[in-house]
Scaffold this motif. Structure first.
Motif, mmCIF file in Angstrom:
data_model
loop_
_atom_site.group_PDB
_atom_site.id
_atom_site.type_symbol
_atom_site.label_atom_id
_atom_site.label_comp_id
_atom_site.label_asym_id
_atom_site.label_seq_id
_atom_site.Cartn_x
_atom_site.Cartn_y
_atom_site.Cartn_z
ATOM 1 N N LYS A 7 -5.197 -32.112 -67.264
ATOM 2 C CA LYS A 7 -4.689 -31.371 -66.109
ATOM 3 C C LYS A 7 -5.831 -30.880 -65.238
ATOM 4 N N TYR A 8 -6.952 -30.620 -65.839
ATOM 5 C CA TYR A 8 -7.999 -29.977 -65.078
ATOM 6 C C TYR A 8 -8.638 -30.908 -64.064
ATOM 7 N N SER A 11 -6.240 -31.097 -61.406
ATOM 8 C CA SER A 11 -6.176 -29.868 -60.627
ATOM 9 C C SER A 11 -7.294 -29.825 -59.614
ATOM 10 N N VAL A 14 -6.253 -31.667 -56.730
ATOM 11 C CA VAL A 14 -5.245 -30.932 -55.986
ATOM 12 C C VAL A 14 -5.898 -29.849 -55.152
ATOM 13 N N SER A 89 0.857 -29.539 -65.775
ATOM 14 C CA SER A 89 0.970 -28.079 -65.751
ATOM 15 C C SER A 89 1.732 -27.631 -64.524
ATOM 16 N N GLU A 91 1.092 -25.148 -62.795
ATOM 17 C CA GLU A 91 0.156 -24.704 -61.773
ATOM 18 C C GLU A 91 -0.127 -25.829 -60.790
ATOM 19 N N ILE A 92 -0.290 -27.015 -61.331
ATOM 20 C CA ILE A 92 -0.616 -28.147 -60.463
ATOM 21 C C ILE A 92 0.577 -28.526 -59.596
ATOM 22 N N HIS A 94 2.865 -26.577 -58.699
ATOM 23 C CA HIS A 94 3.060 -25.505 -57.733
ATOM 24 C C HIS A 94 2.092 -25.639 -56.556
ATOM 25 N N ALA A 95 0.843 -25.931 -56.881
ATOM 26 C CA ALA A 95 -0.149 -26.089 -55.813
ATOM 27 C C ALA A 95 0.272 -27.209 -54.869
#
Ligand SMILES: Nc1ncnc2c1ncn2[C@@H]1O[C@H](COP(=O)(O)OP(=O)(O)O)[C@@H](O)[C@H]1O
Ligand SMILES: [Mg+2]
Lengths: 395, 376, 295
Positions: A7-8, A11, A14, A89, A91-92, A94-95
């Motif tokens: 994910k990182y 991210s 992103v 994730s 978070e990703i 969502h971004a």
């Protein structure tokens, strides 16, 4: 909800795309969005006249969250070509949603994230007239979800699970010695009396403040989604007492650690614990893993299907949601990934082994016990993150 | 047989105090390249010894073995009668001035000169004194704080010299010290260099491929070719009496005649060649019937339009080229046998032509001690 | 007209290309990040900096993020910690990389391309995979522990994973080539006659290394150190995968700001301060050095 570390890298990409977008102002049209699926643009060029929707559907879902035949059957049935991308994730996702123009017609945020997206006007209302299978949905689960999405107007549960305690039964027994298992199994990770003993075989904690704090708050008798900073301080103080005994903070990877015997107690996802159990049985390893259903209740999370406000193929998206809500299809998902579904019509098709697993198919009482998905404001999230960082560093 | 005045060995070395002795040194690179081949020599205290030879003949290699940068494959090197063959370079009381100076680019002129002194743990004030003295000697005081790249070529050369002299080495090695300078600067610097070296009184080994430079600067010269010495001797001896065609050819201009000894007497010999017959006014080590080379320097040949008297020591030809050098002029004459002979006339009058011009038929003649008979 | 002519004159265009590049890929993105750092986060979007009231634009700059960075000790601590790890990484890379580059540069000419290839070989594998490989080596039931235990060198597994040890190993491992390559480029150009000259003047090889080789490779040392230090400060992936919960790095804080807190302006402010922290001292250093050169 399956996290993995890739994910990182994603991210970072992103962030790059996101910053560019934000920098270009709020216009939805300007950005040349790198994250947009290529197929949709290509097809768009060859799009038929308005009215008729092209036979394309772009889906963005969690990794490892499907049965093998889910998509092929849908394509066969409807003639709609599916493009399926995965993320790791919330978070990703969502971004990307914030940056808009995702190019997706279906996204699968966890419900509390979904709520934020609803509030931001990023998700469109469902047209239930296009969802005849809606009737299959379990009212209990619908009610839980309605707390975030009043009237169930935007989100449809894909699968759900909950955050709880998972243990390696034999190792925990050995580590505790004469000491009996606690009345409230959360004591295993929150009470120094127990953690000081379990330290020897390894305790792992989920590296996700927004999932740990609701439980920790309930444990110290505060509202799970409190907006009061002092409540968080109280939960934090409780957590700090066990900090010296915690071996690891995981975002995913607990499956491996449990299955290999690296850790013996974990605060994590029930679905993952069951997968770890499945894996250690398959590998004939000696680790006996179990997810615990706690009296106090865990934190329920639902990963929900939603249609982005700017989706290009909302009709196809409805068709897909309706397809998933077919009992047989939904049961297929559960059988493949050992997560529970919200679909009553699916139950007959779910394998007995899963159906009888009381940690997957919770009793109604146990479901009621769970902390339903909830949300806090940005300021409170900042407090959570900040305190959790401090908790992790132990200072 | 008559004995020719040919200095095969290094005769003068015996009489003076020897500083450096190289004994049968051979250097083979990578098991195959024989860069230096069984070389022996002695260098006396106070002399400037020149190593002269074409590019790739092994001069630098020999010098680098003296400095300690290369280990001889065979042979020994002595300094002051002490065997230094295996002594690492940083322990030898020898300093070298490198071919392109190798000045430390990150240090100032002052620090470059002081570099070697600091390694000897010399007291600070003494270092300062010595460095300043060296800079004065090399006329560099003004540039003490400059970095090497801020200096001209000639200035860099003087820094390199000052640096290599600062430690007062027993032996100074100079590898093509003027090679990086342009011709004009080279000539003035040659004398400057010699003056400084003589002022300090250091013993030198000088490597050069430029025979003029060797002649001007060195008190003795070793002519090298393909790793071995052809001849060692004072510059005039080597010039006047080279011991082989190769040396004669290398040192200065020379006309080479090939012929056969037809008369061999103790006080003279006669050599018959294609275009002329040489009468040589001294004996030689050899015998009648031997094939020899006769070397004749262009400046020893006189030109005239009239046929010289006698049957020996003259030749005739047609002027094909006239090269004017200012102080002298060189004429090229083609003989009937097809050889080109060079003759050099001093321009001591303003009448430059000496009456000859292209296409003229002319006679060349020379004295009976002008030529050198070469058996090798 | 005249200006236009000037603009298109050959050498101005040549100079213009790198500047244009810089403008497009560095200056403009940086300005955008700065702009975001001065706005506020609304629920799902970044506030507009310019608002229109009565037909007049009002510029609203929000410096609260920067104030917050300096009011919460976490950020300062994290910056210091990031710089500390980056420095340690740089120093270890230098200590390992220098001899490495040195011997590579001294190796026979015909094996040097092979050695160079070997240095770059790891780049053929995904960076992420290589970091994961370290995980399997370092974990308590990993390769190293298993071997040591089976040899009875140790009784209990060593804790080598998810702490500053594994973080440092991962960082050094990943950044080492960036130290070696500029050093090698520099050292292989070093004129060996300088070393001979030093030896000639009475310097032992060891001393000559410090007095000649090291000062002459200063440019390589600086280049290598920059190439390691700068990305190491902001490194995110390695601390995330190999670091422990207590190894604070600014990259992770940034991630938290961006994703967990969903606060883009704050994330941007953290990034801007990070850039300033790296660039300002570097610019000063550069200036000082340039002055020193001149004098
Ligand atoms: N380091 C070396 N390795 C192999 N061969 C060398 C080396 N140095 C010199 N040589 C060879 O040895 C011979 C003599 O070289 P050198 O002493 O430099 O000649 P000079 O200085 O007279 O021009 C040349 O053929 C050269 O190619
Ligand atoms: Mg040479």
């Amino acid at each position: 909800m399956k996290l993995s570390n890739s994910k990182y890298l994603l991210s970072m990409a992103v962030i790059g795309a996101g910053l560019t977008l934000a920098g270009c102002g709020e216009s939805d049209k300007t950005a040349a969005d790198a994250s947009k699926p290529a197929a949709s643009t290509e097809v768009a060029a060859a799009a038929p006249a308005a009215g008729e929707e092209e036979k394309v559907l772009n889906i963005y879902n969690w990794s490892d969250y499907l049965a093998e035949d889910t998509i092929p059957n849908f394509e066969k049935e409807t003639g709609i070509k599916v493009r399926y991308d995965i993320f790791d994730s919330n978070e990703i996702l969502h971004a990307k949603m914030i940056a808009k123009n995702t190019g997706y017609d279906i996204v699968v945020p966890s419900s509390n994230w979904g709520k934020m997206q609803i509030d931001g006007g990023l998700i469109q209302k469902l047209d239930k007239s296009k969802l005849p299978n809606w009737k299959n949905l379990d009212p209990t689960v619908l009610a839980q979800l309605a707390q975030l999405d009043p009237g169930n107007e935007h989100l449809v549960d894909w699968l759900w699970s909950y955050t709880t305690v998972g243990i390696n039964v034999d190792k925990v027994k050995t580590a505790l010695g004469d000491m009996p298992m606690p009345e409230n199994t959360w004591d295993l990770v929150f009470d120094p009396k127990y953690t000081s003993k379990l330290k020897s075989c390894g305790i792992s904690m989920l590296d996700a403040p927004s999932e740990v704090f609701p439980i920790a708050l309930r444990y110290v008798h505060k509202p799970e989604f409190s907006l009061v900073e002092a409540d968080y301080k109280a939960a934090f103080d409780m957590l700090m007492k066990v900090r010296p005994d915690i071996k690891r903070f995981n975002s995913g990877g607990q499956i491996e650690d449990l299955a290999s015997g690296n850790i013996c107690v974990a605060l994590g996802w029930a679905g993952d614990f069951n997968l770890a159990r499945k894996r250690s049985i398959e590998n004939k390893s000696e680790q006996h893993i179990e997810a615990l259903v706690t009296k106090m209740g865990g934190y329920m999370f639902m990963d929900t299907m939603a249609i982005p406000a700017d989706a290009k193929h909302p009709n196809n998206a409805h068709k897909f949601i309706n397809y998933i809500l077919e009992g047989k299809v939904h049961a297929g998902l559960t059988n493949a990934v050992t997560y529970a579904n919200p679909n009553k019509a699916a139950t007959p098709f779910v394998s007995d082994e899963i159906k009888n697993n009381k940690t997957i198919y919770l009793s109604d009482a146990d479901v009621k016990n769970l902390i339903p998905p909830g949300n806090v404001d940005n300021a409170t999230r900042r407090i959570e993150t900040r305190l959790y960082t401090q908790f992790k560093t132990g200072t | 047989m008559a004995t020719a005045p040919k200095p095969q060995t290094d005769s003068k070395a015996i009489t003076k105090e020897v500083l450096l002795r190289v004994e049968g040194v051979t250097k083979i690179y990578d098991g195959t390249v024989k860069a230096v081949d069984n070389v022996s020599l002695t260098v006396n205290k106070g002399e400037i010894f020149g190593l002269l030879g074409g590019s790739g003949c092994g001069k630098s290699t020999l010098l680098r073995m003296m400095a300690g940068f290369e280990k001889p494959t065979k042979g020994k090197i002595f300094l002051d009668n002490q065997d230094i063959t295996d002594l690492p370079s940083y322990q030898r009381p020898i300093n070298m001035m490198f071919q392109s100076y190798a000045l430390f680019p990150h240090l100032s002129v002052w620090e470059n000169v002081a570099f070697g002194l600091k390694r000897d743990n010399m007291p600070k004030d003494e270092i300062a004194k010595r460095v300043d003295a060296m800079l004065t000697l090399a006329q560099l005081n003004k540039y003490a704080q400059r970095k090497p790249h801020q200096l001209s070529g000639g200035q860099q050369q003087r820094v390199a010299l000052a640096r290599s002299l600062a430690k007062r080495p027993k032996l100074l090695l100079l590898d093509e010290p003027l090679g990086a300078l342009d011709k004009k600067l080279r000539e003035t610097t040659q004398l400057e260099l010699v003056n400084i070296i003589e002022e300090v009184g250091v013993t030198c080994v000088l490597v050069t491929h430029d025979q003029e430079e060797a002649m001007t600067m060195a008190s003795r010269i070793a002519v090298m070719s393909e790793g071995y010495f052809l001849q060692i001797g004072e510059p005039d001896v080597i010039y006047e009496t080279p011991n082989s065609r190769q040396v004669a050819d290398f040192i200065g201009n020379v006309n080479m005649f090939e012929g056969e000894v037809i008369v061999d007497e103790p006080d003279h010999i006669i050599v018959k060649c294609d275009e002329c017959t040489h009468y040589v006014g001294h004996g030689f080590t050899g015998n009648k019937g031997m094939a020899v080379g006769v070397a004749l320097r262009p400046e020893k040949i006189m030109l005239s339009k009239d046929k010289p008297k006698g049957e020996y020591n003259w030749a005739e030809g047609v002027v094909t080229e006239i090269v004017y050098f200012g102080d002298h002029t060189t004429y090229h004459l083609k003989t009937a046998a097809g050889h080109v002979i060079k003759a050099q006339e001093i321009n001591n009058t303003r009448d430059l032509s000496c009456g000859l011009t292209w296409g003229d038929h002319a006679y060349m003649h020379w004295g009976d001690l002008a030529m050198i008979v070469l058996t090798h | 007209m005249n200006m236009l002519k000037n603009l298109f004159q050959g050498n101005k265009l040549v100079i213009g290309i790198p500047y244009g590049w810089f403008l497009l890929l560095v200056a403009i993105p940086l300005l955008i990040v700065m702009k975001i750092s001065l706005s506020e986060m609304e629920a799902t979007s970044v506030s507009n900096m310019i608002s229109w009231t009565n037909g007049l634009p009002t510029l609203k700059l929000n410096f609260a993020n920067y104030q917050f960075i300096f009011s919460d000790a976490l950020y300062v601590k994290t910056y210091i910690s990031s710089i500390k790890y980056a420095l340690i990484t740089t120093l270890i890379c230098l200590a390992i990389g220098y001899p490495f580059a040195y011997f590579m540069a001294r190796a026979p000419k015909h094996v040097q391309p092979t050695l160079l290839m070997l240095i770059m070989l790891p780049f053929w594998t995904s960076f992420l995979l290589r970091i994961y490989a370290w995980k399997t080596l370092l974990v308590s039931n990993g390769v190293i522990n298993n071997v040591l235990m089976s040899l009875h060198v140790i009784n209990a597994p060593l804790e080598m994973m998810n702490n500053s040890f594994s973080l440092t190993i991962g960082m050094v491992y990943s950044y080492l080539p960036f130290m070696i390559l500029p050093l090698y480029a520099n050292l292989s150009k070093l004129d060996l006659r300088y070393l001979e000259a030093a030896a000639d003047l009475g310097t032992s090889p060891f001393k000559a290394f410090w007095l000649i080789t090291v000062p002459l490779s200063k440019a390589g040392i600086i280049a290598g150190s920059m190439l390691v230090f700068i990305p190491a400060v902001g490194e995110f992936v390695i601390p995330e995968l190999l670091g422990g919960p207590d190894t604070l790095m600014i990259g992770r804080v940034l991630w938290d700001e961006f994703f967990s807190n969903n606060d883009w302006p704050m994330a941007a402010a953290v990034a801007v301060v990070m850039i300033a922290l790296i660039l300002v001292p570097m610019a000063i250093l550069n200036k000082a050095e340039a002055k020193l050169e001149e004098a």
